[in-house]
Design a protein around this motif. Structure first.
Motif, PDB file in Angstrom:
ATOM      1  N   ARG A   1       0.623  -1.302  -0.111  1.00 57.33           N
ATOM      2  CA  ARG A   1       0.076  -0.086   0.028  1.00 57.33           C
ATOM      3  C   ARG A   1       0.925   1.165   0.100  1.00 57.33           C
ATOM      4  N   MET A   2       1.822   1.430   0.697  1.00 53.07           N
ATOM      5  CA  MET A   2       2.806   2.126   0.495  1.00 53.07           C
ATOM      6  C   MET A   2       4.239   1.753   1.127  1.00 53.07           C
ATOM      7  N   THR A   3       5.276   2.492   0.929  1.00 45.57           N
ATOM      8  CA  THR A   3       6.508   2.040   1.458  1.00 45.57           C
ATOM      9  C   THR A   3       6.939   2.797   2.599  1.00 45.57           C
ATOM     10  N   LEU A   4       7.834   2.539   3.339  1.00 44.98           N
ATOM     11  CA  LEU A   4       8.276   3.087   4.796  1.00 44.98           C
ATOM     12  C   LEU A   4       8.796   4.507   4.539  1.00 44.98           C
ATOM     13  N   ARG A   5       9.487   4.379   3.412  1.00 44.76           N
ATOM     14  CA  ARG A   5      10.119   5.415   2.773  1.00 44.76           C
ATOM     15  C   ARG A   5       8.945   6.748   2.487  1.00 44.76           C
ATOM     16  N   GLU A   6       8.029   6.369   2.049  1.00 44.58           N
ATOM     17  CA  GLU A   6       6.869   7.037   1.658  1.00 44.58           C
ATOM     18  C   GLU A   6       6.201   7.726   2.767  1.00 44.58           C
ATOM     19  N   LEU A   7       5.954   6.630   3.877  1.00 47.10           N
ATOM     20  CA  LEU A   7       5.629   7.263   5.001  1.00 47.10           C
ATOM     21  C   LEU A   7       6.186   8.147   5.952  1.00 47.10           C
ATOM     22  N   ALA A   8       7.519   7.900   5.771  1.00 52.40           N
ATOM     23  CA  ALA A   8       8.332   8.776   6.631  1.00 52.40           C
ATOM     24  C   ALA A   8       8.321  10.291   5.986  1.00 52.40           C
ATOM     25  N   HIS A   9       8.313  10.114   4.740  1.00 48.96           N
ATOM     26  CA  HIS A   9       8.333  11.400   3.751  1.00 48.96           C
ATOM     27  C   HIS A   9       7.146  12.103   4.170  1.00 48.96           C
ATOM     28  N   LEU A  10       5.875  11.517   4.318  1.00 48.33           N
ATOM     29  CA  LEU A  10       4.679  12.225   4.566  1.00 48.33           C
ATOM     30  C   LEU A  10       4.658  12.581   6.217  1.00 48.33           C
TER      31      LEU A  10
END
Lengths: 791, 166
Positions: free
Chosen positions: A602-611
Motif C-alpha cells: 500500500r505504501m513504502t516506509l520511505r513514503e510514510l516517513a516522507h509524509l
C-alpha cells in the motif's frame, strides 16, 4: 527440549538465525577503526605514571621539584592532590556478608601495595616528555615484607596489607547441602589438589582513556576503551562530585576487553582527576608492561577437592576448599570475590548431586589486583569437576562418556535447583554429550590412540562439560548495592527517508553486538537490514544499561531490541492505517513495505516517513506520527539463563620435551536461539583459545618478593596461530522461555571448559605412565616432572 | 642525547611527505601521530605482536622497532594505502565474509602478513599459513577464521592464475 517448535524464530525468519557478516566491521579492513588512542583533541596533554617498584612499601616523601622543570611538563600530581577531589572507592558488596577491602584513591598515599601501584602522574605535551620527567621524581620508600603467596597471607604472623582489617582475609564463605559425611561413607573416594595460575586478558589494544573536563561548564567528556560506559559515567560523577547528566563516557572502537576493561583502575581515576585539576584534555594509554602490571589478573586458585562415587559410578557428593589470592584489595565496583564464589557454586552443577560442602577463602596479597575476566570462575570449577569425574570413572572402570551419561541432569528434572542453590530452567547435557561422541568419532580416535601408543606416541583424549551463567539479573550486583545495571534500553527512530537508527545500551568490542542487534531490529520491524544502523557505546546517545558483561548482549540486549522493534512496527502500522484509512490490524510491514491482508503493497516506509516528516499537515489532526520509540528490558523469571555444552580435546604429549600439541578441539554448545551462527562460532573459537592459553602457556609469574617476572609479550606466552588447532563447533538450541527471543549468552562458553578438556586430555595421555598433573598452565617442565623425567 | 629535530622525506602510501622529527620518534608514532595514519596499531612496542606491521619497500616490518629517521628516503605502505590502492581487496573481502576479525586491532597487521604470505604465489598449506602468522597475535578469533580467509584467497588466486576450474 530442543526441537524446532521451541525455537520461535529459526524456521520463519529472514535475519534471526542467518550467518551474516558484520557490516560495521569493514572499517577495520581499511585501517579506519577508531580506538581511544587514535583520538587527538586540541590542547591535549599526555600522562605517564611513576609506579612503586616494590610489592609493599611505605612512602615517606615524594619530591617532584626537578621533574617539574623538564621540557614539556605541564604538572605533576601526587596522591594528596587527587585525594582532595576524589572520593575513595571500596570494592565490597553487601550480599557478600562480612567482606572487607581497603578504600582506594587514584594514587598511593602513605603506602603502596603492589609492584606497579601508581604514585605520581606526570602530564606533559607528549608521552615521551612525560616519561622523561618520571625519572627525575624522587621517592623515599621503606620496603615492607610482602604477602606473595595467598596461603602465607593467612598465617597468623603474616604481614598485613590492610592494617585496619586486622588480617588478610577479604572474604570467606561456606556452603553445606545435604549430608556430606553420609555421602562419603562407604563410597569410593577420589581427590586432588589443584593449582590454577594467574593469567591476564592481554587485549591487543591496551587500556586507554582520554578525559576532557571543561571547567567553564563542569562538563566531563571521557573517551575510554571500556565495555561498560554507563558504569563509568556513574563512577566519575559520584567520585568526582559532578552532575551525572554532565558526564559523557564514550567507548569508541575497543580492541578487546574480555571483562578486563570494566573494572575501575587507579590510572583512569587519576587521568580524570588530572583533567579536572588542569582543565585540559589528558590522555593515557598503557604500554604493554603497564598492562601486565595493572590490568586485572585472573584465577589464582588453590583448590583441594574430593568426590564420592558409588561402585556403580553414581556420584554422591563433592567436598571442596578453594583459597584464592586476589591482590591487595577487592576490585571496584564488582569485587574480587565473584570468581571464587562462582567456583564453589558451579562445581558439580551439571550432575545429580545433592550432598555438597564447599569453603572459600579470598585472600589479600601484594600482587596486582585479581578480578572478573572471561568465564569468571567457570574454568576453575569445571577443571576441578571434570578432572574428578574422570578420576571417578577410572576408579570404577567406566568410560568418561558413560559416567557422565549416568550422572547428568536429565530432561525430566527441570526446572532444577543445584545443591548450591542455582536455579536452572533447562539444559541439554545428554544431547550435547551424544553429539560430541558422534562428531569426535570417539571410537576411532581411541583406537588410533592405542595404535600410536605402541609406537611411542602418546595421545590423550579429554572431555569437559560446562554450564554457564548468562543473562544475569540484578542478583549478581544490584542486590548487593552495586551500581551495575542488569537491564538495557533501546531507542529506535525512523529517519526522514524511512531508514532505522537504533541506539542501544549493549556495547561492541568485536563480538558482533551491533550486527545481531541490526538483525533483530530488521526482523522485528519488518525492514531491509541494509537500512538499519546501530549505534552503541555513548552515554549521551543511548539509554543507560548494563552494556557488556556476563554474556548478556544477545539475551538481554537482543530481547530489548526485539521488543523495541515490535513497538516501532506497531507505531508505523498505526500511522499507515491513519493515512490509508485502513484498520491498522489489516496492515503489516514486510521488507520496508506496508502491505495489506492480500499482501498488496500500500505504501513504502520511505513514503510514510516522507509524509510524516515533511507533510505532517496531511496526517489526521492531533495524530502526529511518533516514529521514535524507546524500550527497556530487564531479565525476569530465572535469576540467570544457564547454558550448557561440552568440549572435546585431542592432544599429543611429547614425553621427551614435555610439549603438548593440541591436535583438535570440538565444542557442542547450547546458547538457546542462535541469532547469527557465524558470530556464535567465532565467539566459541576465540574463547576456546583463551582457555587453551591458560591450560598450556599463560601465567603471570612472580618472584618471592612479589616482582612480576614476565611482564612483556615476549615473556608471557600468548597462544600463536601455529600452536592452535582447528576447532569444530556444533549447536544445540534450547531457547529460554523467559524471553520471546529465547537467546542466552555464548561469549564465555569457549573459555569455560576448554582448559578442563585439555587438562583431562593431557592426563589421559599421561595415564600410561601412572602420572597425573593438576596444575595449569601445564608447562613442559611441569609435565616432565609429572612423569618423573626430571626431578 | 641528540634531540634536535631532523628533516626526513618518506614516500608514504605513494605520496612524498617531509617532516621534522625527533631522532627518538619511532616509525609507528610518526605514522600515527604526525601523519594521522592510525590504522597502524601499537600492541607491544617490542616487535612481538605484529599489530604495527607496515610494508617498507615491499617487505613487512615492525614500525615499532624502527625509527622514523631510518625510513628517510624509503617507501612505506600502511594499511590505509594498501586498502585504498585495491591491492588487497580480495583479502579484505575474504576477511569480511569469514568474519576473520573481531575487535579489529590486529587486523591491519594480519592483512599485511597475509599479503606477504601470499606474495610468492601458490597455495600454502594451513600449517604454512599458521606459521606465517606466528608473529601476529590475535586475542579474539582463535586464528582459524583468519587461516580460512587467507586459504580462500590463495586458492582463488591460484585458480585465476591458471584459468583453473570454473
Amino acid at each position: 527440549m530442543s526441537n524446532a517448535s521451541d525455537i520461535p524464530f529459526a524456521k520463519t525468519t529472514k535475519y534471526i538465525g542467518a550467518a551474516l557478516p558484520r557490516a560495521t566491521a569493514k572499517r577495520f579492513l581499511f585501517g579506519r577503526g577508531r580506538y581511544t588512542d587514535d583520538i587527538e583533541v586540541p590542547r591535549m596533554l599526555s600522562a605517564a605514571f611513576l609506579r612503586c617498584p616494590y610489592a609493599h612499601a611505605r612512602i615517606l616523601a615524594i619530591d617532584t621539584t626537578n621533574a617539574r622543570k623538564f621540557p614539556g611538563v605541564h604538572s605533576i600530581l601526587t596522591g594528596v592532590d587527587l585525594a582532595r577531589i576524589c572520593r575513595p572507592w571500596v570494592g565490597t558488596l553487601t550480599h557478600f556478608a562480612g567482606m572487607k577491602s581497603a578504600p582506594q584513591l587514584p594514587l598511593a598515599m602513605e603506602k603502596a601495595v603492589w609492584s606497579g601501584h601508581p604514585i605520581a602522574i606526570v602530564i606533559a605535551e607528549t608521552r615521551a616528555q612525560a616519561e622523561d620527567a618520571l625519572e627525575a621524581i624522587q621517592v623515599e620508600f621503606v620496603e615492607l615484607p610482602a604477602v606473595v603467596d595467598a596461603l602465607d597471607g593467612l598465617n597468623e604472623h603474616s604481614a598485613l596489607i590492610n592494617e585496619a582489617a586486622g588480617d588478610n582475609l577479604i572474604y570467606a564463605t561456606q556452603i553445606e547441602a545435604g549430608t556430606i559425611a553420609q555421602a562419603f561413607e562407604d563410597a569410593e573416594i577420589v581427590e586432588a589438589d589443584f593449582i590454577f595460575g594467574r593469567h591476564t586478558a592481554v587485549t591487543m589494544e591496551p587500556r586507554s582513556i582520554l578525559a576532557n573536563f571543561d571547567p567553564s561548564t563542569g562538563r566531563l567528556d571521557v573517551h575510554q576503551s571500556t565495555q561498560t560506559p554507563y558504569q563509568f559515567q556513574d563512577v566519575y560523577a559520584r567520585h568526582f562530585n559532578l552532575s551525572e547528566a554532565n558526564v559523557r563516557v564514550v567507548a569508541p572502537d575497543v580492541g578487546g576487553s574480555f571483562g578486563m576493561k570494566l573494572h575501575v583502575y587507579h590510572e583512569d581515576m587519576a587521568v580524570v582527576g588530572a583533567s579536572i585539576i588542569s582543565g585540559r584534555p589528558v590522555k593515557f594509554t598503557a604500554d604493554r608492561m603497564e598492562s601486565f602490571a595493572s590490568d586485572i589478573h585472573a584465577r589464582d586458585h588453590r583448590v583441594r577437592a574430593r568426590l564420592a562415587v558409588s561402585s556403580e559410578g553414581i556420584l554422591r557428593g563433592f567436598d571442596v576448599d578453594d583459597v584464592t589470592g586476589v591482590g591487595p584489595f577487592s576490585t571496584y565496583p564488582r569485587t574480587s570475590v565473584v570468581e571464587g564464589n562462582q567456583v564453589v557454586r558451579l562445581i558439580g552443577a551439571a550432575y545429580r548431586v545433592t550432598d555438597y560442602r564447599a569453603a572459600l577463602r579470598v585472600v589479600a596479597q601484594n600482587k596486582n589486583q585479581m578480578s572478573q575476566y572471561r568465564a569468571v570462575g567457570h574454568p576453575v570449577a569445571f577443571a576441578v569437576t571434570e578432572y574428578l569425574v574422570d578420576l571417578a570413572a577410572r576408579k570404577v572402570g567406566l568410560d568418561p562418556f558413560e559416567i557422565r551419561r549416568r550422572n547428568y541432569l536429565t530432561q525430566d528434572m527441570y526446572p532444577h535447583t543445584t545443591a548450591t542453590g542455582y536455579q536452572i530452567e533447562r539444559l541439554s547435557l545428554e544431547i550435547c554429550l551424544e553429539k560430541l561422541h558422534e562428531v569426535m568419532d570417539y571410537a576411532a580416535i581411541v583406537a588410533e590412540q592405542e595404535r600410536l601408543r605402541r609406537t611411542g606416541v602418546y595421545r590423550g583424549i579429554g572431555i569437559a562439560t560446562y554450564v554457564e551463567i548468562t543473562n544475569p539479573s540484578p542478583a549478581f550486583y544490584g542486590v548487593g548495592g552495586g551500581h551495575v545495571s542488569a537491564q538495557d534500553g533501546c531507542i529506535l527512530k525512523v529517519t526522514q527517508s524511512g531508514e532505522i537508527q537504533c541506539m542501544i545500551s549493549v556495547t561492541e568490542q568485536g563480538q558482533g553486538t551491533e550486527a545481531i542487534i541490526a538483525q533483530i531490529v530488521a526482523e522485528a520491524v519488518g525492514t531491509d537490514i541494509a537500512t538499519v544502523r546501530v549505534f552503541t557505546g555513548d552515554t549521551d546517545m543511548t539509554p543507560a544499561g548494563g552494556a557488556a558483561w556476563a554474556c548478556r548482549g544477545a539475551g538481554v540486549g537482543g530481547e530489548t531490541a526485539l521488543q523495541a522493534g515490535k513497538k516501532l512496527k506497531k507505531r508505523i502500522v498505526e500511522v499507515a492505517g491513519a493515512i490509508l484509512h485502513c484498520p491498522a490490524h489489516h496492515l503489516t510491514l514486510v521488507d520496508g513495505r506496508i502491505v495489506d491482508a492480500q499482501q498488496h503493497t500500500r505504501m513504502t516506509l520511505r513514503e510514510l516517513a516522507h509524509l510524516s516528516y515533511f507533510r505532517s499537515d496531511l496526517l489526521p489532526a492531533g495524530r502526529p506520527a511518533e516514529l521514535t520509540v524507546a524500550h527497556h528490558h530487564g531479565p525476569s523469571g530465572f535469576p540467570f539463563a544457564f547454558t550448557n555444552g561440552i568440549h572435546g580435546s585431542l592432544v599429543e604429549v611429547d614425553v621427551e620435551t614435555g610439549i603438548v600439541k593440541i591436535l583438535k578441539h570440538w565444542v557442542v554448545e547450547d546458547c538457546g536461539t542462535v541469532i547469527n551462527p557465524l558470530l556464535v562460532e567465532e565467539q566459541i573459537r576465540g574463547g576456546v583459545v583463551q582457555g587453551l592459553g591458560a591450560a598450556l602457556f599463560e601465567e603471570c609469574r612472580y618472584s618471592a618478593s612479589g616482582q612480576l617476572l614476565n611482564g612483556s609479550m615476549a615473556d608471557y606466552l600468548v597462544p600463536m596461530a601455529c600452536e592452535m588447532p582447528d576447532i569444530e563447533v556444533y549447536h544445540v538450541e534450547t531457547p529460554t522461555r523467559d524471553t520471546e527471543l529465547g537467546a542466552k549468552g555464548c561469549g564465555e562458553a569457549g573459555t569455560a571448559a576448554s582448559s578442563a578438556a585439555a587438562l583431562n586430555a593431557v592426563n589421559n595421555a599421561l595415564s600410561v605412565f601412572g602420572a597425573s598433573i593438576t596444575q595449569i598452565p601445564m608447562t613442559p617442565e611441569r609435565i616432565l616432572r609429572a612423569i618423573g623425567a626430571v626431578g | 642525547m641528540l634531540t634536535t629535530a631532523l628533516l626526513v622525506t618518506v614516500m608514504v602510501n605513494g605520496e612524498s611527505v617531509q617532516r621534522f622529527v625527533e631522532p627518538r620518534l619511532s616509525l609507528a608514532d610518526f605514522l600515527r601521530r604526525d601523519l594521522g595514519l592510525t590504522g597502524t596499531h601499537l600492541g607491544c612496542e617490542m616487535g612481538a605482536c605484529g599489530a604495527c606491521l607496515v610494508s617498507l619497500n615491499g617487505s613487512a616490518v615492525h614500525s615499532c622497532l624502527m625509527l622514523a629517521v631510518q625510513a628517510d628516503g624509503l617507501s612505506v605502505d600502511t594499511i590505509e594505502g594498501l586498502a585504498e590502492s585495491g591491492f588487497i581487496s580480495d583479502l579484505q573481502t575474504a576477511f569480511h565474509e569469514r568474519n576473520a576479525m573481531q575487535c579489529g586491532f590486529c587486523t591491519s597487521g594480519m592483512l599485511i602478513a597475509a599479503r606477504e604470505c601470499l606474495a610468492h604465489g601458490g597455495v600454502p598449506s594451513r600449517e604454512e599459513i599458521r606459521d606465517a602468522l606466528s608473529g601476529n597475535y590475535c586475542r579474539c578469533t582463535g586464528y582459524q577464521s583468519i587461516v580460512d580467509a587467507i586459504e580462500t584467497v590463495a586458492i582463488a588466486r591460484a585458480e585465476k592464475e591458471v584459468g583453473g576450474p570454473v
